[in-house]
Design an enzyme around this catalytic site. Sequence first.
Site, PDB file in Angstrom:
ATOM      1  N   TYR A 185     -50.615 -36.147 -35.002  1.00 36.73           N
ATOM      2  CA  TYR A 185     -51.996 -36.446 -35.367  1.00 36.73           C
ATOM      3  C   TYR A 185     -52.565 -35.359 -36.265  1.00 36.73           C
ATOM      4  O   TYR A 185     -53.161 -35.608 -37.306  1.00 36.73           O
ATOM      5  CB  TYR A 185     -52.833 -36.608 -34.106  1.00 36.73           C
ATOM      6  CG  TYR A 185     -54.311 -36.642 -34.368  1.00 36.73           C
ATOM      7  CD1 TYR A 185     -54.920 -37.771 -34.906  1.00 36.73           C
ATOM      8  CD2 TYR A 185     -55.106 -35.533 -34.090  1.00 36.73           C
ATOM      9  CE1 TYR A 185     -56.275 -37.785 -35.149  1.00 36.73           C
ATOM     10  CE2 TYR A 185     -56.447 -35.544 -34.325  1.00 36.73           C
ATOM     11  CZ  TYR A 185     -57.037 -36.669 -34.865  1.00 36.73           C
ATOM     12  OH  TYR A 185     -58.388 -36.680 -35.111  1.00 36.73           O
ATOM     13  N   CYS A 228     -48.000 -31.362 -27.244  1.00 37.21           N
ATOM     14  CA  CYS A 228     -47.956 -32.810 -27.128  1.00 37.21           C
ATOM     15  C   CYS A 228     -47.525 -33.388 -28.477  1.00 37.21           C
ATOM     16  O   CYS A 228     -48.101 -33.055 -29.519  1.00 37.21           O
ATOM     17  CB  CYS A 228     -49.336 -33.325 -26.741  1.00 37.21           C
ATOM     18  SG  CYS A 228     -49.518 -35.108 -26.868  1.00 37.21           S
ATOM     19  N   CYS A 270     -58.524 -36.567 -24.968  1.00 36.61           N
ATOM     20  CA  CYS A 270     -59.979 -36.591 -24.819  1.00 36.61           C
ATOM     21  C   CYS A 270     -60.604 -35.561 -25.752  1.00 36.61           C
ATOM     22  O   CYS A 270     -59.914 -34.708 -26.313  1.00 36.61           O
ATOM     23  CB  CYS A 270     -60.378 -36.268 -23.377  1.00 36.61           C
ATOM     24  SG  CYS A 270     -59.752 -37.435 -22.144  1.00 36.61           S
ATOM     25  N   GLY A 304     -61.523 -40.276 -28.006  1.00 34.34           N
ATOM     26  CA  GLY A 304     -61.725 -41.064 -26.801  1.00 34.34           C
ATOM     27  C   GLY A 304     -62.992 -41.885 -26.903  1.00 34.34           C
ATOM     28  O   GLY A 304     -64.055 -41.335 -27.202  1.00 34.34           O
ATOM     29  N   ASN A 317     -59.430 -31.912 -21.109  1.00 34.55           N
ATOM     30  CA  ASN A 317     -58.510 -32.612 -21.993  1.00 34.55           C
ATOM     31  C   ASN A 317     -57.108 -32.254 -21.546  1.00 34.55           C
ATOM     32  O   ASN A 317     -56.713 -31.084 -21.598  1.00 34.55           O
ATOM     33  CB  ASN A 317     -58.726 -32.194 -23.452  1.00 34.55           C
ATOM     34  CG  ASN A 317     -57.737 -32.857 -24.395  1.00 34.55           C
ATOM     35  OD1 ASN A 317     -57.260 -33.956 -24.133  1.00 34.55           O
ATOM     36  ND2 ASN A 317     -57.417 -32.187 -25.489  1.00 34.55           N
ATOM     37  N   GLY A 318     -56.360 -33.230 -21.064  1.00 36.47           N
ATOM     38  CA  GLY A 318     -55.011 -32.961 -20.598  1.00 36.47           C
ATOM     39  C   GLY A 318     -54.631 -33.886 -19.464  1.00 36.47           C
ATOM     40  O   GLY A 318     -55.306 -34.890 -19.190  1.00 36.47           O
TER      41      GLY A 318
END
Length: 243
Positions: A242, A236, A2, A28, A102-103
């Site tokens: 990314y 992550c 997000c 998102g 975010n998570g």
Amino acid sequence: MCGSFGVHGHPDAVKLAQLGLYSLQHRGQESVGVAAFDENGGARVVRAMGTITPDVATEVERMRGTTAIGHTRYSTAGSSTIENAGPVFVRSRGGHIALAHNGNLVNADELRSELEMTGSIFSSTMDSEVIVHRLARSTASTPATRVAEALTGVVGAFSLIIGFGDTLVAARDPRGWRPLSMARLNGSVVFASETCAFDIIGATFEREVAPGEVIAVDRTGVHSSFPFETQPLARCVFEFVYF
């Protein structure tokens, strides 16, 4: 994944949040929202499914505030519905709370069951609401210590931007799973998931929020603390590739 954005102490905070979210929409596109806090203690939120359309932008631009929080959602817990759109926004003891997360919380179901057993009523199915209920129950004396108390025992990834009236708090889990950065803009403090949100508003990147750090911004300045037990750093894989 997000996108979160927060700004404290700027007369055009709502407009800055809107611009910041334009830069974070790639994180998102299921829903979008902005919460604003004014100097008189008032607060308001606008949320919608999808991205920032002209209609959503028009509604956001009607809001006023010197502190604003924005969120773009890519669901990892909870269905894609307006009830699960961020930021989470409630009125609690002491005023309004707005939270952009975010998570993903590993033990959200367990924590939710504990809260429901003691009377909490949930309005969504997303894990972020668990944190808001724990914030509302905290008896700590300051926003920063309320956040630290609420997050004690929470397991998983969280990069948070939380508004408590005239205080903006940013917090990152001890493993640093998700990104969160801090910048300055003409005396104001800005937080965002990615630095591209700083570029669009002309803010100057200062540093990352450190893993395990809680930063509170109020009229007296910026206050940092490290209330959580140190954990081995982790990232992550998707975020790593990314970036």
